[in-house]
Design a protein around this motif. Structure first.
Motif, PDB file in Angstrom:
ATOM      1  N   LEU B  45      61.243 -19.634 -24.495  1.00 36.48           N
ATOM      2  CA  LEU B  45      61.037 -18.385 -25.428  1.00 36.48           C
ATOM      3  C   LEU B  45      62.344 -17.726 -25.660  1.00 36.48           C
ATOM      4  CD1 LEU B  45      58.395 -16.653 -22.900  1.00 36.48           C
ATOM      5  CD2 LEU B  45      57.815 -17.118 -25.291  1.00 36.48           C
ATOM      6  N   VAL B  46      63.386 -18.038 -24.963  1.00 40.26           N
ATOM      7  CA  VAL B  46      64.814 -17.294 -24.997  1.00 40.26           C
ATOM      8  C   VAL B  46      65.246 -18.105 -26.281  1.00 40.26           C
ATOM      9  CG1 VAL B  46      66.876 -17.281 -24.074  1.00 40.26           C
ATOM     10  CG2 VAL B  46      65.041 -16.508 -22.685  1.00 40.26           C
ATOM     11  N   SER B  47      65.218 -19.522 -26.146  1.00 35.03           N
ATOM     12  CA  SER B  47      65.683 -19.928 -27.348  1.00 35.03           C
ATOM     13  C   SER B  47      65.133 -20.008 -28.687  1.00 35.03           C
ATOM     14  CB  SER B  47      65.973 -21.409 -27.055  1.00 35.03           C
ATOM     15  OG  SER B  47      64.444 -22.207 -27.037  1.00 35.03           O
ATOM     16  N   ASP B  48      63.929 -19.332 -28.567  1.00 34.59           N
ATOM     17  CA  ASP B  48      63.264 -19.165 -29.946  1.00 34.59           C
ATOM     18  C   ASP B  48      63.268 -17.537 -30.220  1.00 34.59           C
ATOM     19  OD1 ASP B  48      61.310 -21.023 -32.011  1.00 34.59           O
ATOM     20  OD2 ASP B  48      61.806 -21.878 -29.939  1.00 34.59           O
ATOM     21  N   HIS B  49      64.015 -16.917 -29.303  1.00 36.89           N
ATOM     22  CA  HIS B  49      64.474 -15.499 -29.704  1.00 36.89           C
ATOM     23  C   HIS B  49      63.088 -14.728 -29.644  1.00 36.89           C
ATOM     24  CE1 HIS B  49      68.467 -16.952 -30.662  1.00 36.89           C
ATOM     25  NE2 HIS B  49      67.876 -17.893 -31.604  1.00 36.89           N
ATOM     26  N   TYR B  50      62.295 -14.952 -28.606  1.00 32.18           N
ATOM     27  CA  TYR B  50      61.065 -14.201 -28.394  1.00 32.18           C
ATOM     28  C   TYR B  50      61.289 -12.561 -28.522  1.00 32.18           C
ATOM     29  CZ  TYR B  50      56.969 -12.593 -26.289  1.00 32.18           C
ATOM     30  OH  TYR B  50      55.842 -11.492 -25.963  1.00 32.18           O
ATOM     31  N   ALA B  51      60.488 -11.789 -29.434  1.00 31.33           N
ATOM     32  CA  ALA B  51      60.719 -10.654 -29.747  1.00 31.33           C
ATOM     33  C   ALA B  51      60.131  -9.629 -28.550  1.00 31.33           C
ATOM     34  CB  ALA B  51      60.340 -10.204 -31.037  1.00 31.33           C
ATOM     35  N   GLY B  52      59.177 -10.347 -27.790  1.00 31.99           N
ATOM     36  CA  GLY B  52      58.713  -9.518 -26.648  1.00 31.99           C
ATOM     37  C   GLY B  52      59.282  -9.356 -25.670  1.00 31.99           C
ATOM     38  N   THR B  53      58.502  -8.861 -24.634  1.00 35.34           N
ATOM     39  CA  THR B  53      58.902  -8.843 -23.090  1.00 35.34           C
ATOM     40  C   THR B  53      58.498 -10.124 -22.351  1.00 35.34           C
ATOM     41  OG1 THR B  53      58.424  -6.459 -23.461  1.00 35.34           O
ATOM     42  CG2 THR B  53      59.093  -7.202 -21.402  1.00 35.34           C
ATOM     43  N   ILE B  54      59.472 -10.675 -21.718  1.00 40.68           N
ATOM     44  CA  ILE B  54      59.280 -11.685 -20.767  1.00 40.68           C
ATOM     45  C   ILE B  54      59.248 -11.211 -19.399  1.00 40.68           C
ATOM     46  CG2 ILE B  54      60.148 -13.909 -19.962  1.00 40.68           C
ATOM     47  CD1 ILE B  54      61.660 -14.316 -22.519  1.00 40.68           C
ATOM     48  N   ILE B  55      58.184 -11.385 -18.615  1.00 37.85           N
ATOM     49  CA  ILE B  55      57.981 -11.124 -17.187  1.00 37.85           C
ATOM     50  C   ILE B  55      57.810 -12.145 -16.334  1.00 37.85           C
ATOM     51  CG2 ILE B  55      56.618  -9.376 -15.946  1.00 37.85           C
ATOM     52  CD1 ILE B  55      55.772  -7.986 -18.545  1.00 37.85           C
ATOM     53  N   PRO B  56      58.848 -12.570 -15.647  1.00 37.43           N
ATOM     54  CA  PRO B  56      58.465 -13.729 -14.663  1.00 37.43           C
ATOM     55  C   PRO B  56      57.864 -13.107 -13.455  1.00 37.43           C
ATOM     56  CG  PRO B  56      60.742 -13.335 -15.309  1.00 37.43           C
ATOM     57  CD  PRO B  56      60.285 -12.169 -15.804  1.00 37.43           C
ATOM     58  N   ILE B  57      56.809 -13.892 -12.832  1.00 36.30           N
ATOM     59  CA  ILE B  57      56.199 -13.300 -11.520  1.00 36.30           C
ATOM     60  C   ILE B  57      56.332 -14.514 -10.650  1.00 36.30           C
ATOM     61  CG2 ILE B  57      53.973 -13.136 -10.797  1.00 36.30           C
ATOM     62  CD1 ILE B  57      54.531 -10.949 -12.619  1.00 36.30           C
ATOM     63  N   ASN B  58      57.156 -14.268  -9.516  1.00 44.03           N
ATOM     64  CA  ASN B  58      57.314 -15.014  -8.317  1.00 44.03           C
ATOM     65  C   ASN B  58      57.723 -14.152  -7.173  1.00 44.03           C
ATOM     66  OD1 ASN B  58      58.513 -16.679  -6.334  1.00 44.03           O
ATOM     67  ND2 ASN B  58      58.961 -18.308  -8.041  1.00 44.03           N
ATOM     68  N   PRO B  59      57.070 -14.143  -6.135  1.00 43.88           N
ATOM     69  CA  PRO B  59      57.219 -13.311  -4.843  1.00 43.88           C
ATOM     70  C   PRO B  59      58.666 -13.454  -4.332  1.00 43.88           C
ATOM     71  CG  PRO B  59      55.520 -14.951  -4.306  1.00 43.88           C
ATOM     72  CD  PRO B  59      55.673 -15.012  -5.798  1.00 43.88           C
ATOM     73  N   ARG B  60      58.982 -14.543  -4.504  1.00 40.76           N
ATOM     74  CA  ARG B  60      60.314 -15.074  -3.777  1.00 40.76           C
ATOM     75  C   ARG B  60      61.728 -14.927  -4.789  1.00 40.76           C
ATOM     76  NH1 ARG B  60      56.532 -18.634  -2.980  1.00 40.76           N
ATOM     77  NH2 ARG B  60      57.818 -20.109  -4.564  1.00 40.76           N
ATOM     78  N   PRO B  68      63.942  -9.697 -14.916  1.00 41.67           N
ATOM     79  CA  PRO B  68      63.434  -9.046 -13.717  1.00 41.67           C
ATOM     80  C   PRO B  68      62.471 -10.060 -13.335  1.00 41.67           C
ATOM     81  CG  PRO B  68      64.148  -7.324 -14.981  1.00 41.67           C
ATOM     82  CD  PRO B  68      64.124  -8.482 -15.888  1.00 41.67           C
ATOM     83  N   CYS B  69      62.092 -10.188 -12.100  1.00 48.59           N
ATOM     84  CA  CYS B  69      61.062 -11.123 -11.504  1.00 48.59           C
ATOM     85  C   CYS B  69      59.923  -9.962 -10.825  1.00 48.59           C
ATOM     86  CB  CYS B  69      61.558 -12.214 -10.808  1.00 48.59           C
ATOM     87  SG  CYS B  69      60.358 -13.373 -10.519  1.00 48.59           S
ATOM     88  N   TYR B  70      58.824 -10.395 -11.098  1.00 49.97           N
ATOM     89  CA  TYR B  70      57.930  -9.162 -10.054  1.00 49.97           C
ATOM     90  C   TYR B  70      57.143 -10.298  -9.278  1.00 49.97           C
ATOM     91  CZ  TYR B  70      59.355  -5.846 -13.650  1.00 49.97           C
ATOM     92  OH  TYR B  70      60.086  -4.849 -14.144  1.00 49.97           O
ATOM     93  N   PRO B  71      56.846  -9.618  -7.884  1.00 48.86           N
ATOM     94  CA  PRO B  71      56.279 -10.384  -6.961  1.00 48.86           C
ATOM     95  C   PRO B  71      54.814 -10.615  -7.227  1.00 48.86           C
ATOM     96  CG  PRO B  71      56.399  -8.180  -6.276  1.00 48.86           C
ATOM     97  CD  PRO B  71      57.133  -8.200  -7.496  1.00 48.86           C
ATOM     98  N   SER B  72      54.024  -9.965  -8.154  1.00 49.74           N
ATOM     99  CA  SER B  72      52.789 -10.407  -8.531  1.00 49.74           C
ATOM    100  C   SER B  72      52.522  -9.709  -9.821  1.00 49.74           C
ATOM    101  CB  SER B  72      51.863  -9.702  -7.519  1.00 49.74           C
ATOM    102  OG  SER B  72      51.761  -8.329  -7.496  1.00 49.74           O
TER     103      SER B  72
END
Lengths: 728, 728
Positions: B45-60, B68-72
């Motif tokens: 997503l980054v290398s293709d310059h994604y124009a939206g919001t990336i929201i990683p989910i990982n409790p750890r 920023p990573c969200y726990p759930s």
């Protein structure tokens, strides 16, 4: 050449070798104008670092592009191998005479304006050839783009950047050569050894070039683009020998009447009947491809493959789509997706426990991350399986590093290096279809060095394997000793029959044709010839309750059905007598005064599968055998195959199996399978009959019915040449 | 979304558009490990310059790759369009529930381990789909490689360097997508707008994606690689609408049983009968290609071409070889090398007085030096010829500067720029085959900007034109108004017959089938039903000296021939009486106790061309029409074509003409031409009958004989569904 000390015996070089690899080149019509061919010819030689001597000829110049210029061929120094003649058609006779006096070995005639433009050009061409023969000068062209040969860097063509390698290329079209050279430049990994635009083949023809390339150890395969033969029989003979040593792959143009017309206006070539060319070439071991763009990939692959012993292929991939595409393409191209043995499957399972499929196709994907290192042990296991003749790898190999990052590179490189050794060790073809072919990745460079062909598209890779299987089978057929003569010499009775018919100025009567075939061991249905209606009772008594066919026998009636000269299903003396009267009346109406020899009476043929079998004279290939599906099939689906005569037993069997709808042979609608060997034997005998009796112009058996009890030749027609000596 | 000021009315976006072009993406199972999919998904997503919001989910984790990573999922901020679920199959149900609670619109399920692995996976898949439906979450996959869409740079696939452009791509195989993307990267000039690996299509199916891409103005053509439909009828319906707006080009895998097996083990897809798929797709306006590597070139060309009004093509070149190749390929692919008008030829002659050929193909070579400037006026003259529907240029164009030096460049550039304008001005397709395609020369870049497709190989360029002609014809057929009802409503007599048969638990008797067809305007041969041998005299008197066929009528005897329940060629009352006795005896022997309704007696059909016509139920496409060559042809050559029902008149005519051996229709062996319109009318009536009586499972007319006086339905069989409501 002085031989002051004893030398190793060497293969004498082919008589064209010195012309195709000349040590000196005259540029006749050399020019200082950089756009003229007489200048560009020198430029190409220079840019390809020609290792011989360049001798420009022009009376008005002292020097061209740094080379001393001579006013005439007579004054050119040293031994002269080749003249590149850049001057116009009307000058060529004088040039050839000059070449002849100076003992120039060969000349490339670039000019157009010869036989390809019609009668006037043909006369000029004949005169040029006569002069050349008189002086011992061999001619390339005219109407040619020239020649390239890599050994000495002889670029007498003008096309830049021709990649060098081991492939030969002969062509009726310079433009198609450009197409193939561009394939070699952008996709291929094998370059060109020698390529020739044969032009009008006024003197040197395809088969002589082919023979020369066949004997050249620097050539590993020969490609041909052909619009027409001048001497098809000579070509077949050379091709048969050459294909025992290296692959010969050909695209034959003019499959359709529109294509033939285009070929004619382009190169003046008479494209022969395509089905006959295809059959005769297959018989000679030539691989015929039907897409121009298959020529190069197939030649490349075949030159790298070991022989392919059968048609059973295994396919390996990570990922299922290309496997599905490969499975369809393999089956459609007549290859077999054979089941791997339990042992092989177990070995693959041990390598990739969670593979999606292991029985063939093998899909090493599934769950785990992609890993190129799977391919080595999987392919080895498959190559060791005696049920498999070749391996096709499809999909990502060659692109693991590009796709999954550099950490994938070492394993991929190792596999690519290993595959070539495995191919040679097991003596089975291996080919890779890689989505990444055109990226020329490091892995693919390694694969190339390992000698494993790779292709961009699944279907093209499959085509390479199908061609390899065919070529190997043809090579095996042609390696067999000469055709055993099923029949020793001509039968005296047959000779007498033919001589009598020729003396009477007619073809054979059906009764004579039947007797002739019978005396060469072809089982013919029993018949009686009724000389008059009075013979009906005896014939009826003889055949009992069998239903009979009755046919008029008359040298004046060629087309019996058209004359309503055939009656079917007759039974009993009365029916025969009535039949006689009806047919006689029909014959009289059809052709008044026609002389009737009698009526042939024979039992109705049993039901079965109908074939047509014939021998005819092709204008290009001479006597050829025809074999096809009969009945309504003949016209609608035209499923007929051809071979040139004489026909070897192996070719006859191959011919029978080459029908497009060969499934008919296995029995249709509950019919028993057709006895292929019996049909093949019939074909071989007919071939031998034609050989023993060159007076025969045509044999037409239509139909031959294969039935439960054997086969029945229902109708036999033999047409004679009226002007051939009576002894073979 | 607040609408503070009045807006232009816009086409509402398709319900999937927001999922395929998400403004926010959850990465479920995000990871810091750069080889894990949960990390690589973010990298792409980054290398293709994604124009939206990336929201990683990982409790750890607190942060991954700077996001920023969200726990759930519950804690993720904002409106959530798409979840990319990187976790394993067993976690998916919980993830979908979380998505549902947070109103995530769609989820890509990357994990395998669902229906493709068998029953256990299927149960899990069903549960996941049920949950998703309950929560309103749409699912892509499972068992998918993901998705790429160019509008916002959403690379949720992981394949690098996907070129962007206007082509849509839907696929059952991610690996085949890789192949096509590599074609776009290395050969093509059009990139990808949206591509999807549809996986198991547990929720969203092919037709929904197609509908979305069909409505997307950023998509100019859609490519599909298909191993199996889940809802073929829905697909056809969407395809029919979509192909009125843009080309849909498809490769259908599983043409052979081996291919079907491979598809099954790969994607769990049930590939349908290929002949039925092909016919039904053609009917829906879809262009089906049979080489995977044709998919991309054909889609590219069709998206650029204006409609092709007919099949008449002119070919232009300098140099004859490629013209010969083109002539053969055109004819073999069903196109016409049409003669140019005298006027057009005169115009070409004026441009190149010494051209080798000017009638078509046009060979502008011959004598003069090669000159790209010839192409402009020649092509213009041809495009203005009303006898020509498209132009194919083959050979050197695109390579003049490379081949002949920079002085050739200006003229070549001018021609390349001009061709696009000419194509659009005259509304006729123009395509270039250039040997130099893969060099990406400046001339070809100009040609690309001008919107003219070019191909490397002659045969592929010809394929593009053949597909264009077919697609234009299909679009015209489908643009016609709805199927006119040749028959208004169900006939009461037919309904009574069917109801009575169903009540008796049997299919229709042949007499009933004949009467039913007759009452829908299908002319049936006259017949008499003999109720007993005593009716023989009256029937014999009625039919006079006509030879008759007699067939048993019995609900207990389905296969009359097998039971020896048919006699042919009977004449006179005695013969009919004897016939009755013989058939009755045969029937009793074949199936003791079978109840005989009587014997159907009808005049022998005249000789003619035999067809088989039928209606049957396909597991994928529902009721389909079959039309094919009959007689021995059926089994040996299998020349049958299919269409889905209902059948429009234009489709029926197209169907009749689609036989592989359509030449049969023109009359074989002196037979008169077959009345295509009459056959088509019969097909349309059968289609309507099936529509009016959904209780009909199968109609089998075998044979239908087309003869000089019309056509005769010789045998009619109608089989019923036993469990369908009696009213349509």
């Amino acid at each position: 050449m002085p031989a002051s000390k004893p030398q190793q015996p060497v293969q004498p070089e082919h008589y064209l070798d010195r012309i195709l690899n000349p040590r000196s080149i005259l540029i006749v019509g050399a020019s200082k104008d950089p756009v003229k061919r007489g200048n560009r010819a020198i430029q190409s030689l220079v840019s390809d670092h020609y290792a011989g001597t360049i001798i420009p000829i022009n009376p008005r110049e002292k020097e061209i592009l740094g080379f001393p210029c001579y006013p005439s061929i007579a004054e050119a120094p040293g031994e002269l191998d080749l003249a590149v003649v850049c001057t116009a058609a009307h000058t060529v006779k004088a040039v050839i005479e000059e070449c002849g006096r100076r003992k120039v070995k060969g000349a490339i005639l670039l000019a157009a304006g010869f036989s390809e433009i019609g009668e006037q050009g043909r006369i000029l061409e004949d005169e040029v050839v006569a002069l050349a023969r008189q002086h011992g000068v061999r001619l390339i062209g005219p109407n040619t783009n020239g020649m390239f040969s890599a050994r000495l860097g002889c670029n007498a063509w003008g096309l830049p950047d021709i990649p060098r390698g081991p492939l030969g290329l002969l062509s009726n079209s310079a433009n198609c050569v450009t197409s193939i050279v561009m394939q070699a430049r952008t996709h291929g990994f094998m370059g060109i050894s020698t390529m020739l635009s044969v032009g009008n083949q006024a003197d040197i023809e395809f088969h002589e070039y082919l023979e020369c390339l066949g004997e050249d150890p620097g050539v590993s395969a020969v490609m041909l683009y052909l619009e027409g033969f001048k001497d098809a029989a000579a070509f077949r003979e050379v091709a048969r020998r050459t294909t025992q040593k290296k692959p010969v792959v050909m695209y034959v143009a003019g499959r359709t009447s529109e294509g033939k017309r285009a070929a004619k206006s382009h190169s003046g070539s008479l494209a022969g009947a395509y089905a006959i060319n295809r059959g005769a070439l297959r018989q000679s071991g030539v691989t015929v491809v039907e897409r121009l763009y298959h020529l190069y990939p197939v030649a490349e692959a075949l030159s790298l493959f070991p022989p392919m012993r059968g048609r059973r292929v295994a396919v390996v991939s990570e990922g299922g789509g290309p496997l599905t595409v490969a499975a369809d393409a393999l089956v459609e191209q007549g290859l077999v997706l054979a089941q791997l043995s339990q042992e092989t499957q177990a070995r693959i399972h041990a390598v990739v426990p969670n593979a999606t499929a292991i029985d063939n196709p093998v899909d090493a994907g599934g769950g785990t991350d992609p890993r190129a290192e799977y391919y080595g042990p999987i392919v080895r296991a498959i190559l060791e399986d005696p049920a498999i003749d070749a391996v096709l790898i499809v999909g990502l190999l060659g692109g693991y590093a590009d796709r999954f990052g550099e950490q994938a590179a070492p394993a991929e490189h190792a596999v690519c290096a290993e595959l070539g050794a495995m191919m040679r060790e097991h003596g089975k073809p291996v080919i890779v279809q890689s989505h990444y072919s055109d990226l020329k990745t490091q892995s693919l460079r390694i694969l190339r060095e390992a000698g494993v062909p790779f292709q961009r598209h699944v279907e093209v890779a499959v085509q390479c394997l199908a061609c390899a299987a065919d070529a190997s089978a043809a090579r095996a057929r042609n390696a067999q000793p000469a055709v055993p003569a099923v029949v020793q010499g001509p039968a005296p009775a047959a000779m007498r029959t033919i001589e009598a018919a020729l003396a009477a100025g007619r073809d054979l009567l059906e009764t004579e044709a039947r007797d002739l075939l019978q005396c060469y061991g072809i089982a013919m249905p029993e018949y009686r010839l009724l000389r008059s209606a009075g013979d009906a009772a005896a014939a009826a008594a003889h055949f009992g309750d069998r239903r009979l066919a009755m046919k008029v026998v008359s040298a004046d009636i060629l087309h019996k059905s058209e004359a309503q000269g055939v009656l079917l299903g007759l039974q009993g003396a009365d029916a025969l007598r009535e039949g006689w009267a009806r047919i006689a009346a029909n014959a009289a109406a059809y052709r008044p005064g026609s002389r009737i020899e009698g009526m042939l009476v024979t039992p109705m043929a049993p039901h079965g599968t109908e074939f047509i079998i014939g021998v005819t004279d092709d204008p290009q290939h001479g006597p050829v055998m025809l074999f096809g599906l009969g009945g309504v099939f003949v016209e609608v689906i035209g499923d007929v195959v051809f071979r040139a005569l004489p026909l070897a037993p192996a070719d006859a069997l191959d011919m029978v199996g080459s029908l497009r709808h060969a499934s008919v042979l296995d029995g249709v609608r509950g019919a028993p399978p057709v006895d292929r060997a019996a049909l093949a034997d019939l074909l071989v005998r007919l071939s031998r009959i034609r050989e023993l009796h060159p007076q025969i112009a045509e044999i037409d058996l239509n139909p031959v019915i294969a039935h439960a009890g054997g086969q029945a030749v229902v109708d036999a027609r033999i047409v004679l040449h009226r002007n051939v000596p009576t002894q073979a």
